[in-house]
Design a protein around this motif. Structure first.
Motif, mmCIF file in Angstrom:
data_model
loop_
_atom_site.group_PDB
_atom_site.id
_atom_site.type_symbol
_atom_site.label_atom_id
_atom_site.label_comp_id
_atom_site.label_asym_id
_atom_site.label_seq_id
_atom_site.Cartn_x
_atom_site.Cartn_y
_atom_site.Cartn_z
ATOM 1 N N VAL A 68 1.410 -5.819 -7.899
ATOM 2 C CA VAL A 68 1.187 -4.502 -7.318
ATOM 3 C C VAL A 68 -0.104 -4.554 -6.519
ATOM 4 N N SER A 69 -0.034 -3.993 -5.310
ATOM 5 C CA SER A 69 -1.184 -4.011 -4.405
ATOM 6 C C SER A 69 -1.783 -2.606 -4.326
ATOM 7 N N PHE A 70 -3.093 -2.532 -4.513
ATOM 8 C CA PHE A 70 -3.816 -1.258 -4.478
ATOM 9 C C PHE A 70 -4.840 -1.296 -3.349
ATOM 10 N N SER A 71 -5.071 -0.125 -2.746
ATOM 11 C CA SER A 71 -6.171 -0.101 -1.771
ATOM 12 C C SER A 71 -7.481 0.053 -2.529
ATOM 13 N N ALA A 72 -8.547 -0.495 -1.941
ATOM 14 C CA ALA A 72 -9.863 -0.409 -2.582
ATOM 15 C C ALA A 72 -10.258 1.054 -2.763
ATOM 16 N N VAL A 73 -9.831 1.916 -1.838
ATOM 17 C CA VAL A 73 -10.186 3.337 -1.920
ATOM 18 C C VAL A 73 -9.465 4.001 -3.099
ATOM 19 N N GLU A 74 -8.193 3.628 -3.312
ATOM 20 C CA GLU A 74 -7.459 4.192 -4.441
ATOM 21 C C GLU A 74 -8.165 3.850 -5.760
ATOM 22 N N LEU A 75 -8.677 2.642 -5.858
ATOM 23 C CA LEU A 75 -9.317 2.234 -7.111
ATOM 24 C C LEU A 75 -10.746 2.738 -7.238
ATOM 25 N N TRP A 76 -11.491 2.709 -6.133
ATOM 26 C CA TRP A 76 -12.943 2.939 -6.243
ATOM 27 C C TRP A 76 -13.446 4.130 -5.463
ATOM 28 N N GLY A 77 -12.578 4.826 -4.745
ATOM 29 C CA GLY A 77 -13.001 6.016 -4.011
ATOM 30 C C GLY A 77 -14.093 5.693 -2.998
ATOM 31 N N ASP A 78 -15.105 6.540 -2.972
ATOM 32 C CA ASP A 78 -16.195 6.388 -2.004
ATOM 33 C C ASP A 78 -16.983 5.096 -2.188
ATOM 34 N N GLU A 79 -16.865 4.505 -3.367
ATOM 35 C CA GLU A 79 -17.640 3.293 -3.612
ATOM 36 C C GLU A 79 -16.962 2.032 -3.056
ATOM 37 N N ALA A 80 -15.768 2.196 -2.515
ATOM 38 C CA ALA A 80 -15.077 1.035 -1.944
ATOM 39 C C ALA A 80 -15.918 0.442 -0.814
ATOM 40 N N GLU A 81 -15.995 -0.880 -0.774
ATOM 41 C CA GLU A 81 -16.808 -1.529 0.257
ATOM 42 C C GLU A 81 -16.178 -1.403 1.639
ATOM 43 N N ASN A 82 -14.839 -1.456 1.666
ATOM 44 C CA ASN A 82 -14.128 -1.435 2.938
ATOM 45 C C ASN A 82 -12.732 -0.861 2.666
ATOM 46 N N PRO A 83 -12.363 0.208 3.377
ATOM 47 C CA PRO A 83 -11.089 0.883 3.054
ATOM 48 C C PRO A 83 -9.862 0.000 3.271
ATOM 49 N N GLU A 84 -9.997 -1.057 4.063
ATOM 50 C CA GLU A 84 -8.833 -1.920 4.328
ATOM 51 C C GLU A 84 -8.631 -2.974 3.251
ATOM 52 N N ASP A 85 -9.616 -3.173 2.389
ATOM 53 C CA ASP A 85 -9.488 -4.230 1.378
ATOM 54 C C ASP A 85 -8.441 -3.859 0.329
ATOM 55 N N ARG A 86 -7.815 -4.884 -0.225
ATOM 56 C CA ARG A 86 -6.751 -4.675 -1.220
ATOM 57 C C ARG A 86 -7.104 -5.412 -2.505
ATOM 58 N N ILE A 87 -6.651 -4.868 -3.601
ATOM 59 C CA ILE A 87 -6.762 -5.541 -4.891
ATOM 60 C C ILE A 87 -5.332 -5.653 -5.426
ATOM 61 N N GLU A 88 -4.948 -6.860 -5.781
ATOM 62 C CA GLU A 88 -3.566 -7.078 -6.214
ATOM 63 C C GLU A 88 -3.564 -7.637 -7.619
ATOM 64 N N ALA A 89 -2.686 -7.116 -8.467
ATOM 65 C CA ALA A 89 -2.655 -7.556 -9.856
ATOM 66 C C ALA A 89 -1.214 -7.718 -10.311
ATOM 67 N N GLU A 90 -1.017 -8.574 -11.303
ATOM 68 C CA GLU A 90 0.308 -8.746 -11.896
ATOM 69 C C GLU A 90 0.500 -7.677 -12.971
ATOM 70 N N ILE A 91 1.576 -6.926 -12.814
ATOM 71 C CA ILE A 91 1.819 -5.831 -13.742
ATOM 72 C C ILE A 91 3.261 -5.915 -14.248
ATOM 73 N N TYR A 92 3.435 -5.815 -15.541
ATOM 74 C CA TYR A 92 4.779 -5.836 -16.132
ATOM 75 C C TYR A 92 5.485 -4.496 -15.943
ATOM 76 N N ALA A 93 6.822 -4.582 -15.876
ATOM 77 C CA ALA A 93 7.662 -3.408 -15.596
ATOM 78 C C ALA A 93 7.374 -2.242 -16.536
ATOM 79 N N HIS A 94 7.108 -2.528 -17.800
ATOM 80 C CA HIS A 94 6.948 -1.404 -18.732
ATOM 81 C C HIS A 94 5.639 -0.640 -18.513
ATOM 82 N N TRP A 95 4.811 -1.112 -17.613
ATOM 83 C CA TRP A 95 3.573 -0.393 -17.262
ATOM 84 C C TRP A 95 3.745 0.427 -15.991
ATOM 85 N N ILE A 96 4.922 0.330 -15.374
ATOM 86 C CA ILE A 96 5.079 0.873 -14.021
ATOM 87 C C ILE A 96 5.962 2.106 -14.003
#
Lengths: 105, 213
Positions: A68-96
């Motif tokens: 699952v790919s998240f935008s830095a803004v979704e995760l960190w709000g105003d503290e995001a270093e750059n709004p275009e950066d992405r954070i991607e993590a492996e997530i199992y179906a039962h968490w989604i």
């Protein structure tokens, strides 16, 4: 990878999802910083035996693992270093939780 | 006057380091107990354990560097590597074991960096043992939140229009970054290209070295 063998419940790439906002104890594989956050399916990996059960020697059902790919803004709000950066993590179906289905790419 | 022993300095002039004798932790005792039981019950042998340790020690970043160099010179291999990292690495004769590998390509406008916030997952079959900082709480917690600051501390300053993709190795997959091939390396052989590929460039905390640097 291996997506053809999976059934129709598999979320397509691009689907908007939310990570469950729960705090169970134990060997959980969804990091706290993504819980309750919205992202999209970057790829479908494959089914794996659920490590959250395997870790305790319990019979483990197979769960589909996604990236699952998240935008830095979704995760960190105003503290995001750059709004275009992405954070991607492996997530199992039962968490989604699915929010809406985008067209598969 | 009694002879001064300088007992806080070794003959080399460095201070003696205290022995770090501490009682075994619960898990250290558990490991010894389980190991001895496995040997006693003929499930494994001490030789087999030593052989495995040797195998682990023999793995290092040179394996990953060979894979990256192959990807740089062979576009078909690169697309197989991006599709299924484990199978493509196995193709080169490396023992990938049960590792599920995803390869990530750095491009002109994208930089990838790998972290495991939950523990210290690392592609050991391809890069050997992880560096200590990779397992530190600081690297693990900061990389998802302020990757640009972390990168700058590694001496990597990326322009604002380069997108950073941070990959949190939370579950079953392991990751290797294919760094961008440095300019001026067009005439190098695959073998010489591999020498430009550092461990950090495959974690994403560094770039490939420039030729003749």
């Amino acid at each position: 990878m291996a997506t053809q063998a999976l059934d129709n419940n598999v979320l397509p790439v691009g689907a908007k999802v939310r990570i469950r906002s729960i705090m169970p104890p134990g060997h959980v594989r969804a990091p706290a910083y993504v819980r309750g956050k919205t992202g999209d399916i970057e790829r479908v990996i494959a089914p794996f035996k659920n490590p959250e059960q395997l870790a305790y020697g319990l019979p483990a059902a197979e769960q589909i693992l996604y990236r699952v790919s998240f935008s830095a803004v979704e995760l960190w709000g105003d503290e995001a270093e750059n709004p275009e950066d992405r954070i991607e993590a492996e997530i199992y179906a039962h968490w989604i939780e699915e929010l809406e289905t985008a067209n598969a790419t | 006057m009694p002879h001064d022993h300088h007992d806080h300095l070794s003959p080399s002039g460095h201070p003696y380091r205290q022995d770090d004798d501490t009682p075994l932790s619960y898990w250290q005792s558990m490991e010894i107990a389980v190991r001895e039981l496995l040997v006693e019950k003929n499930i494994t042998t001490l030789e087999e354990i030593s052989t495995q340790i040797d195998k682990m020690d023999a793995r290092g970043p040179a394996l990953g560097a060979a894979v990256v160099a192959r990807a740089w010179v062979d576009p078909a291999f690169k697309s197989r590597l991006l599709k299924d990292g484990s199978a493509a690495s196995g193709e080169m004769g490396f023992d990938v074991g049960p590792m599920h590998l995803i390869a990530l390509e750095n491009t002109a406008d994208t930089h990838n960096i790998v972290v495991c916030t939950l523990c210290s997952c690392y592609p050991r079959n391809l890069l050997g043992l992880p560096p200590d900082w990779y397992k530190s709480r600081a690297y693990r917690s900061r990389t998802v939140k302020e990757p640009r600051k972390v990168l700058s501390e590694f001496g990597v300053n990326l322009p604002n229009d380069t997108q950073i993709r941070v990959h949190d190795s939370t579950a079953d997959m392991r990751y290797v970054v294919i760094p961008a091939r440095p300019s001026g390396s067009e005439d190098l052989s695959e073998e010489d290209l591999a020498k430009l590929v550092t461990r950090d460039s495959m974690i994403g905390t560094g770039l490939a070295m420039m030729p003749n640097a």
